[in-house]
Design a protein around this motif. Sequence first.
Motif, PDB file in Angstrom:
ATOM      1  N   ALA A 132       3.865   1.268   8.233  1.00  0.00           N
ATOM      2  CA  ALA A 132       3.726   0.853   9.629  1.00  0.00           C
ATOM      3  C   ALA A 132       2.442   0.054   9.839  1.00  0.00           C
ATOM      4  N   ASP A 133       1.382   0.436   9.144  1.00  0.00           N
ATOM      5  CA  ASP A 133       0.120  -0.308   9.244  1.00  0.00           C
ATOM      6  C   ASP A 133       0.256  -1.719   8.700  1.00  0.00           C
ATOM      7  N   ALA A 134       1.150  -1.902   7.722  1.00  0.00           N
ATOM      8  CA  ALA A 134       1.338  -3.223   7.118  1.00  0.00           C
ATOM      9  C   ALA A 134       2.255  -4.114   7.941  1.00  0.00           C
ATOM     10  N   SER A 135       2.915  -3.553   8.931  1.00  0.00           N
ATOM     11  CA  SER A 135       3.851  -4.332   9.740  1.00  0.00           C
ATOM     12  C   SER A 135       3.130  -5.083  10.846  1.00  0.00           C
ATOM     13  N   HIS A 136       3.814  -6.082  11.389  1.00  0.00           N
ATOM     14  CA  HIS A 136       3.266  -6.881  12.492  1.00  0.00           C
ATOM     15  C   HIS A 136       4.359  -7.105  13.535  1.00  0.00           C
ATOM     16  N   ALA A 160       3.343   5.899   7.223  1.00  0.00           N
ATOM     17  CA  ALA A 160       2.218   5.447   8.054  1.00  0.00           C
ATOM     18  C   ALA A 160       1.576   4.190   7.467  1.00  0.00           C
ATOM     19  N   LEU A 161       1.458   4.137   6.140  1.00  0.00           N
ATOM     20  CA  LEU A 161       0.904   2.945   5.490  1.00  0.00           C
ATOM     21  C   LEU A 161       1.825   1.742   5.688  1.00  0.00           C
ATOM     22  N   HIS A 185       8.519   3.788  10.994  1.00  0.00           N
ATOM     23  CA  HIS A 185       7.987   4.977  10.328  1.00  0.00           C
ATOM     24  C   HIS A 185       9.121   5.888   9.876  1.00  0.00           C
ATOM     25  N   GLU A 244       5.428  -0.993  20.062  1.00  0.00           N
ATOM     26  CA  GLU A 244       5.213   0.426  19.764  1.00  0.00           C
ATOM     27  C   GLU A 244       6.496   1.103  19.296  1.00  0.00           C
ATOM     28  N   ASN A 246       0.827  -1.204   0.000  1.00  0.00           N
ATOM     29  CA  ASN A 246       0.000   0.000   0.000  1.00  0.00           C
ATOM     30  C   ASN A 246       0.864   1.258   0.000  1.00  0.00           C
ATOM     31  N   ARG A 263       7.315   0.165  15.710  1.00  0.00           N
ATOM     32  CA  ARG A 263       6.498   0.879  14.738  1.00  0.00           C
ATOM     33  C   ARG A 263       7.000   2.314  14.537  1.00  0.00           C
TER      34      ARG A 263
END
Length: 289
Positions: A251-255, A248-249, A272, A265, A228, A268
Amino acid sequence: MYPKSFDYVAPKSLGEALELLGGGPEVKVLAGGQSLIPSLKLRVLSPEALVDITRIKDLCYVRHEGHVLVIGALTTVAAVANDRTVASSFPVLREAGEQIADPLVRNRGTIGGNLCNANPINDLPAVMLALNASMVAMSRRGSRRIDADSFFTGAGHTALAPEEILTQVEIPVQGAGFGSAYRKVRKGSGGFSIAGVASCLSVAGDGTIARCRIAMTAVGPSVLRAENAERALLGEVPSDSVLDHVAALAADASHPSSDLTASEEYRRNVLHKLVEEAAHASYERAMTQ
């Protein structure tokens, strides 16, 4: 703790090694040994046989074949990082190689061993994903190419069959307007990765991004693509606001997970920043090619 007993064989040719992997007991391949030997000692792995391929000198090389950079699987990390062709064409590979562990590991560890280990915190899997590389696997039946997107199947697992050996890595050579970069944060000078990001992109004539691949390490159960984030960069000039959105996208895709090295936290937040830095650096390099 000492390893369980196992048979040891050191073939001098690829053909001999492939014959040894062609069936029978559980066999592990020893390349650089920087991950395998500690795993044997701790009995994380207890194979029935060990095939040491380090004497197969034909698998040590870095060369161009047409529009492809080809790297032999037994080429050391240090040799790749210090290669002039790599330094000029693929700084992402040089930067990652220079940040792997310490000089001892880099001088013993091999490209193929690092990739086949498929550790979620390894650096080179992310680089190969970002570079859209292909892995060449050999068995007694012949060879096949596995693209990087399909090669890494999970923590410690790859698409290699038990009877196959990774023999080389193929990286498509890009033309003008291509840039790449690797950014990483780790705990201490030789510690484990907290997060790492590989970015590769191509720039169109108007300065916008035409192609982009971003891969992340140490923030999931395996190496990850930030697809993304890649799509959000296409057609854009990477301003601060664009890079913040892209990061930000990603970081959202990371686990990420929390461990003794870093919290979820913190990983992440680090990720970023690394995405912003890697994308910016690769864009700057693309604009000067």
